[in-house]
Design a protein around this motif. Structure first.
Motif, PDB file in Angstrom:
ATOM      1  N   ILE A 388      -0.454   1.750  -0.901  1.00  0.00           N
ATOM      2  CA  ILE A 388       0.638   1.300  -1.771  1.00  0.00           C
ATOM      3  C   ILE A 388       1.253   2.491  -2.508  1.00  0.00           C
ATOM      4  CG2 ILE A 388       1.173  -0.052  -3.836  1.00  0.00           C
ATOM      5  CD1 ILE A 388      -0.950  -2.074  -2.899  1.00  0.00           C
ATOM      6  N   ILE A 389       0.414   3.398  -2.968  1.00  0.00           N
ATOM      7  CA  ILE A 389       0.911   4.599  -3.651  1.00  0.00           C
ATOM      8  C   ILE A 389       1.736   5.456  -2.697  1.00  0.00           C
ATOM      9  CG2 ILE A 389       0.230   6.777  -4.756  1.00  0.00           C
ATOM     10  CD1 ILE A 389      -2.230   5.270  -5.843  1.00  0.00           C
ATOM     11  N   ARG A 390       1.239   5.629  -1.475  1.00  0.00           N
ATOM     12  CA  ARG A 390       1.962   6.438  -0.491  1.00  0.00           C
ATOM     13  C   ARG A 390       3.340   5.851  -0.186  1.00  0.00           C
ATOM     14  NH1 ARG A 390      -1.298  10.123   2.423  1.00  0.00           N
ATOM     15  NH2 ARG A 390       0.200  10.085   4.137  1.00  0.00           N
ATOM     16  N   MET A 391       3.426   4.535  -0.105  1.00  0.00           N
ATOM     17  CA  MET A 391       4.717   3.908   0.167  1.00  0.00           C
ATOM     18  C   MET A 391       5.637   3.973  -1.052  1.00  0.00           C
ATOM     19  SD  MET A 391       3.849   0.617   2.586  1.00  0.00           S
ATOM     20  CE  MET A 391       5.594   0.360   2.883  1.00  0.00           C
ATOM     21  N   GLY A 394       7.167   7.396  -1.287  1.00  0.00           N
ATOM     22  CA  GLY A 394       7.969   7.803  -0.139  1.00  0.00           C
ATOM     23  C   GLY A 394       7.238   8.640   0.882  1.00  0.00           C
ATOM     24  N   GLU A 395       5.939   8.876   0.695  1.00  0.00           N
ATOM     25  CA  GLU A 395       5.166   9.647   1.679  1.00  0.00           C
ATOM     26  C   GLU A 395       5.079   8.894   3.001  1.00  0.00           C
ATOM     27  OE1 GLU A 395       1.494  11.638   0.084  1.00  0.00           O
ATOM     28  OE2 GLU A 395       2.083  10.571  -1.750  1.00  0.00           O
ATOM     29  N   ASP A 396       4.935   7.577   2.912  1.00  0.00           N
ATOM     30  CA  ASP A 396       4.957   6.737   4.101  1.00  0.00           C
ATOM     31  C   ASP A 396       6.218   5.887   4.069  1.00  0.00           C
ATOM     32  OD1 ASP A 396       2.552   7.780   4.841  1.00  0.00           O
ATOM     33  OD2 ASP A 396       1.361   5.988   4.400  1.00  0.00           O
ATOM     34  N   LYS A 397       6.886   5.810   5.187  1.00  0.00           N
ATOM     35  CA  LYS A 397       8.141   5.056   5.254  1.00  0.00           C
ATOM     36  C   LYS A 397       7.956   3.592   5.613  1.00  0.00           C
ATOM     37  CE  LYS A 397      10.335   8.850   4.372  1.00  0.00           C
ATOM     38  NZ  LYS A 397      10.909   9.077   3.005  1.00  0.00           N
ATOM     39  N   SER A 398       6.830   3.290   6.260  1.00  0.00           N
ATOM     40  CA  SER A 398       6.606   1.899   6.678  1.00  0.00           C
ATOM     41  C   SER A 398       5.125   1.567   6.568  1.00  0.00           C
ATOM     42  CB  SER A 398       7.083   1.692   8.119  1.00  0.00           C
ATOM     43  OG  SER A 398       6.278   2.424   9.037  1.00  0.00           O
ATOM     44  N   LEU A 399       4.818   0.276   6.699  1.00  0.00           N
ATOM     45  CA  LEU A 399       3.440  -0.173   6.590  1.00  0.00           C
ATOM     46  C   LEU A 399       2.587   0.371   7.711  1.00  0.00           C
ATOM     47  CD1 LEU A 399       1.473  -1.999   5.034  1.00  0.00           C
ATOM     48  CD2 LEU A 399       2.157  -3.884   6.541  1.00  0.00           C
TER      49      LEU A 399
END
Length: 401
Positions: A388-391, A394-399
């Protein structure tokens, strides 16, 4: 700016130190009595005291067990907890001469519980990332089951089980991750496997339920090999792709058990294999003396899946859906989805699945084994929150990333 830069660079170390300090302090809060908390603690106090008084060696004869004759202690057992406690006290006593053993043992369990933060961090980092490692360490240190069993003044074996089970798993996962790389150095793999074997050997003498880690490791290896076979749809190729993992596993098991056979025969091996079956008979009454386990509250049956979920959560009602148990389930679903979309995180998903099913089955037999849920719940909760933190950053763009 220098302070901010320092904090950004060393935030993991700072976080781990803070968690360790808080874990220690919360277990010592309001403890103001000059005695230990329970009867079992005094048994460990007496044994450690015998080591201290006998120049660092545990006497062979125990005059207080099966009185008035006493009994000979098993010479094939290495008693790591007793020696660790006694030697730690003797070292501390050099710097604090007036400290008595009973005073030392008031602080010892919280100290061990704080140490468990370090291997748990590495487990979380190996399975996902540094954030997950820090969060897993925090959740594990403050899990209510772990907290209640490692309070100040309660030097039972739970605290050493907490720290050494996680050390064993961290050592195994480091070796397992290396064995799964595309390029490996065989000598290094053998060295890592041998070091893990030594850790496993010590673990076998740390807790009677040592088979728990044995089955956890074996389960992951079996499931991973089957997964590789299914993935390539070819038995020989699947086994070939798992060759380094299987080689490492073989070295760990053969060497760790080989250390025990000269002294203990094959009993430890058979107990490791049949442990999940034998522990269900823990309340049997076919021995020379009455079995007190039949009246121990923690060894009563849990009642069923619903009761297990409620016992492993401090929340109730709708709030249970955001409890550590359900966060672990969400993490497992996310990891499986991530593999489906990007072919990532399959090892973490398989381990978390095995780590969930094993304690779940054990807890159906006895409430006591609900403590085994603390590690997978801490890891699962940490992973889903780290995602959740990564999303959110913006570090992760998708699930699926």
């Amino acid at each position: 700016m220098r302070i901010v830069d320092f904090a950004k660079k060393y935030w993991v170390i700072i976080a781990i130190i803070l968690i360790m300090v808080m874990a220690f302090n919360v277990r010592m809060t309001d403890y103001r009595w000059p005695y230990l908390r329970n009867i079992d603690s005094y048994v460990y106090y007496r044994w450690m005291g015998e080591i201290v008084e006998n120049d660092g060696v545990l006497p062979i004869h125990d005059p207080y067990a099966i009185a008035p004759v006493g009994v000979e202690r098993e010479q094939d057992f290495i008693y790591p907890y007793f020696y660790e406690g006694a030697y730690a006290y003797m070292l501390t006593n050099v710097f604090i001469p007036d400290l008595t053993l009973i005073q030392f043992l008031i602080f010892f369990p919280p100290f061990l519980a704080a140490l468990a933060v370090i291997p748990m961090y590495y487990i979380g980092r190996l399975l996902y990332d540094r954030r997950a490692g820090v969060l897993a360490a925090f959740f594990y240190a403050f899990d209510i089951s772990n907290l209640s069993r490692s309070l100040g003044g309660d030097p039972d074996t739970d605290s050493i089980i907490m720290v050494f089970s996680m050390i064993t798993m961290a050592a195994f996962l480091y070796t397992y991750k290396y064995a799964g790389k595309e390029r490996i150095i065989l000598k290094q793999l053998v060295l890592y496997s041998l070091m893990t074997a030594v850790v496993l050997w010590i673990w076998y003498s740390t807790w009677a339920g040592y088979w728990y880690i044995f089955w956890l490791i074996t389960g992951l290896i079996v499931v991973k090999t089957l997964f590789n076979i299914i993935d390539v749809k070819d038995l020989k190729k699947g086994v070939f792709n798992s060759r380094y993992i299987l080689l490492s596993f073989a070295i760990m098991m053969v060497v760790s058990f080989a250390f025990t056979v000269p002294a203990r025969g094959t009993d430890l091996i058979s107990s490791a294999v049949f442990g999940p079956i034998q522990f269900q008979n823990i309340k049997g009454e076919d021995a020379q003396f009455p079995n007190v386990y039949v009246s121990v509250a923690e060894l009563q049956t849990s009642g069923g899946p619903r009761e297990i979920i409620e016992r492993t959560s401090v929340l109730s009602g709708p709030g249970i859906l955001i409890s550590p148990f359900f966060l672990m389930i969400y993490a497992l679903l996310y990891l499986l989805y991530s593999y489906y979309k990007t072919k990532k995180h399959i090892d973490t998903a398989l381990l978390l699945l095995v780590w969930f099913l094993g304690p779940f089955a054990a807890t159906l037999v006895a409430v006591r084994f609900s403590i085994l849920f603390s590690a997978p719940m801490a890891i699962g909760s940490a992973i889903i929150l780290a995602k959740i933190i990564r999303m959110s950053t913006g570090e992760d763009k998708s699930l699926g990333d």
